[in-house]
Design a protein around this motif. Structure first.
Motif, PDB file in Angstrom:
ATOM      1  N   ARG A  60       0.819  -1.219   0.000  1.00  0.00           N
ATOM      2  CA  ARG A  60       0.000   0.000   0.000  1.00  0.00           C
ATOM      3  C   ARG A  60       0.847   1.261   0.000  1.00  0.00           C
ATOM      4  NH1 ARG A  60      -4.770  -1.299   4.336  1.00  0.00           N
ATOM      5  NH2 ARG A  60      -5.415  -3.251   3.364  1.00  0.00           N
ATOM      6  N   THR A  61       2.054   1.154   0.513  1.00  0.00           N
ATOM      7  CA  THR A  61       2.910   2.337   0.583  1.00  0.00           C
ATOM      8  C   THR A  61       3.436   2.737  -0.789  1.00  0.00           C
ATOM      9  OG1 THR A  61       4.947   1.072   0.896  1.00  0.00           O
ATOM     10  CG2 THR A  61       3.701   1.655   2.890  1.00  0.00           C
ATOM     11  N   GLY A  62       3.388   1.826  -1.744  1.00  0.00           N
ATOM     12  CA  GLY A  62       3.951   2.120  -3.058  1.00  0.00           C
ATOM     13  C   GLY A  62       5.448   1.934  -3.118  1.00  0.00           C
ATOM     14  N   ARG A  63       6.027   1.515  -2.012  1.00  0.00           N
ATOM     15  CA  ARG A  63       7.477   1.296  -1.946  1.00  0.00           C
ATOM     16  C   ARG A  63       7.831   0.061  -2.789  1.00  0.00           C
ATOM     17  NH1 ARG A  63      11.357   2.688   2.128  1.00  0.00           N
ATOM     18  NH2 ARG A  63      13.113   1.266   2.053  1.00  0.00           N
ATOM     19  N   PRO A  64       8.865   0.139  -3.619  1.00  0.00           N
ATOM     20  CA  PRO A  64       9.238  -1.009  -4.451  1.00  0.00           C
ATOM     21  C   PRO A  64       9.652  -2.230  -3.629  1.00  0.00           C
ATOM     22  CG  PRO A  64      10.290   0.987  -5.260  1.00  0.00           C
ATOM     23  CD  PRO A  64       9.679   1.323  -3.923  1.00  0.00           C
ATOM     24  N   ASP A  65       9.181  -3.387  -4.076  1.00  0.00           N
ATOM     25  CA  ASP A  65       9.569  -4.666  -3.490  1.00  0.00           C
ATOM     26  C   ASP A  65      10.592  -5.387  -4.368  1.00  0.00           C
ATOM     27  OD1 ASP A  65       7.856  -4.633  -1.213  1.00  0.00           O
ATOM     28  OD2 ASP A  65       6.178  -5.162  -2.504  1.00  0.00           O
ATOM     29  N   GLY A  66      10.696  -4.984  -5.615  1.00  0.00           N
ATOM     30  CA  GLY A  66      11.629  -5.593  -6.543  1.00  0.00           C
ATOM     31  C   GLY A  66      11.852  -4.664  -7.712  1.00  0.00           C
ATOM     32  N   VAL A  82      17.685  -8.461 -11.951  1.00  0.00           N
ATOM     33  CA  VAL A  82      16.339  -8.536 -11.392  1.00  0.00           C
ATOM     34  C   VAL A  82      16.524  -8.951  -9.936  1.00  0.00           C
ATOM     35  CG1 VAL A  82      15.922 -10.897 -12.229  1.00  0.00           C
ATOM     36  CG2 VAL A  82      13.997  -9.463 -11.605  1.00  0.00           C
ATOM     37  N   SER A  83      16.031  -8.123  -9.038  1.00  0.00           N
ATOM     38  CA  SER A  83      16.212  -8.381  -7.609  1.00  0.00           C
ATOM     39  C   SER A  83      14.902  -8.139  -6.876  1.00  0.00           C
ATOM     40  CB  SER A  83      17.288  -7.463  -7.019  1.00  0.00           C
ATOM     41  OG  SER A  83      18.555  -7.804  -7.518  1.00  0.00           O
ATOM     42  N   VAL A  84      14.682  -8.978  -5.873  1.00  0.00           N
ATOM     43  CA  VAL A  84      13.471  -8.896  -5.059  1.00  0.00           C
ATOM     44  C   VAL A  84      13.893  -8.823  -3.598  1.00  0.00           C
ATOM     45  CG1 VAL A  84      11.351 -10.093  -4.394  1.00  0.00           C
ATOM     46  CG2 VAL A  84      12.167 -10.215  -6.770  1.00  0.00           C
ATOM     47  N   HIS A  85      13.294  -7.910  -2.876  1.00  0.00           N
ATOM     48  CA  HIS A  85      13.578  -7.804  -1.446  1.00  0.00           C
ATOM     49  C   HIS A  85      13.082  -9.083  -0.766  1.00  0.00           C
ATOM     50  CE1 HIS A  85      13.748  -6.353   2.639  1.00  0.00           C
ATOM     51  NE2 HIS A  85      14.398  -5.276   2.198  1.00  0.00           N
ATOM     52  N   PRO A  86      13.843  -9.621   0.194  1.00  0.00           N
ATOM     53  CA  PRO A  86      13.409 -10.844   0.879  1.00  0.00           C
ATOM     54  C   PRO A  86      12.010 -10.762   1.481  1.00  0.00           C
ATOM     55  CG  PRO A  86      15.697 -10.410   1.388  1.00  0.00           C
ATOM     56  CD  PRO A  86      15.186  -9.205   0.614  1.00  0.00           C
ATOM     57  N   ARG A  90       9.258 -15.153  -3.031  1.00  0.00           N
ATOM     58  CA  ARG A  90       8.337 -16.279  -3.245  1.00  0.00           C
ATOM     59  C   ARG A  90       6.878 -15.840  -3.395  1.00  0.00           C
ATOM     60  NH1 ARG A  90      11.487 -21.065  -1.759  1.00  0.00           N
ATOM     61  NH2 ARG A  90      13.307 -20.338  -0.643  1.00  0.00           N
ATOM     62  N   ARG A  91       6.719 -14.653  -3.960  1.00  0.00           N
ATOM     63  CA  ARG A  91       5.361 -14.142  -4.200  1.00  0.00           C
ATOM     64  C   ARG A  91       5.142 -13.801  -5.671  1.00  0.00           C
ATOM     65  NH1 ARG A  91       4.964 -10.158   0.983  1.00  0.00           N
ATOM     66  NH2 ARG A  91       5.227 -11.772   2.542  1.00  0.00           N
ATOM     67  N   GLY A  92       6.060 -14.218  -6.531  1.00  0.00           N
ATOM     68  CA  GLY A  92       5.895 -13.989  -7.960  1.00  0.00           C
ATOM     69  C   GLY A  92       6.376 -12.642  -8.463  1.00  0.00           C
ATOM     70  N   VAL A  93       7.110 -11.904  -7.635  1.00  0.00           N
ATOM     71  CA  VAL A  93       7.574 -10.574  -8.020  1.00  0.00           C
ATOM     72  C   VAL A  93       8.572 -10.659  -9.178  1.00  0.00           C
ATOM     73  CG1 VAL A  93       8.816  -8.512  -7.242  1.00  0.00           C
ATOM     74  CG2 VAL A  93       7.119  -9.594  -5.743  1.00  0.00           C
ATOM     75  N   GLY A  94       9.586 -11.517  -9.033  1.00  0.00           N
ATOM     76  CA  GLY A  94      10.580 -11.660 -10.103  1.00  0.00           C
ATOM     77  C   GLY A  94       9.944 -12.133 -11.396  1.00  0.00           C
ATOM     78  N   ARG A  95       9.089 -13.119 -11.299  1.00  0.00           N
ATOM     79  CA  ARG A  95       8.382 -13.641 -12.481  1.00  0.00           C
ATOM     80  C   ARG A  95       7.572 -12.536 -13.152  1.00  0.00           C
ATOM     81  NH1 ARG A  95       6.018 -18.760 -14.102  1.00  0.00           N
ATOM     82  NH2 ARG A  95       6.854 -19.673 -12.211  1.00  0.00           N
TER      83      ARG A  95
END
Length: 170
Positions: A60-66, A82-86, A90-95
């Motif tokens: 909701r904050t709009g802060r990037p997760d990946g 391509v990087s995803v914050h821990p 495992r939520r499909g962000v990279g995909r």
């Protein structure tokens, strides 16, 4: 999925994502990767100004997760990072970021270089439809990237180039 171009003021957040995403490498005996500096703000700004830096903001904050940054290499779209914050792993962000690149770039193929034996690297990309290229299949641009990575010491660990062709539209 909430994917958009990175804003200039978010570039330091991309560095934070990179640092956090590097931490799991310690458990694999790769502390040098965990301690490696993230891409510089100047480099990230180059991608951002070219429209080749995308973020996934699932909160909701709009802060990037990946995030994903890419360049054109030999007529294809090459994923430089391509990087995803821990916290979002495992939520499909990279995909989602990779699928977005495939759609938006219009490239016939995506390429990347990655660690062969890190579970969230080559094995993960194989599950997404990437295949490992042989040396004879490397284009001049991919050879240049491999050489740059070797000069940075990344060849200390097994690395591969991978490619995924675009799926025909349904």
């Amino acid at each position: 999925m909430p994917i958009r171009r990175a804003a200039a003021e978010e570039l330091p957040l991309l560095q934070d994502i990179e640092r956090a995403a590097g931490e799991p490498f310690r458990a694999l005996g790769m502390p040098e990767i965990a301690d490696d500096d993230p891409p510089s703000l100047d480099l990230l700004r180059t991608y951002q100004l070219a429209g080749r830096a995308w973020v996934f903001s699932g909160t909701r904050t709009g802060r990037p997760d990946g995030y994903l940054i890419w360049q054109q290499v030999d007529g294809g779209a090459h994923i430089d990072q391509v990087s995803v914050h821990p916290r979002a792993a495992r939520r499909g962000v990279g995909r989602a970021l990779i699928e977005h690149l495939q759609r938006e770039s219009g490239a016939a193929a995506l390429t990347l270089t990655t660690f062969a034996e890190v579970p969230w690297n080559a094995p993960y990309y194989a599950r997404l439809g990437f295949r490992t290229l042989t040396g004879a299949e490397l284009t001049d641009g991919l050879r240049r990237i491999v050489a740059e990575e070797a000069s940075a010491g990344l060849d200390r660990w097994a690395r591969v180039c991978m490619r995924r062709t675009a799926s025909p539209a349904p």
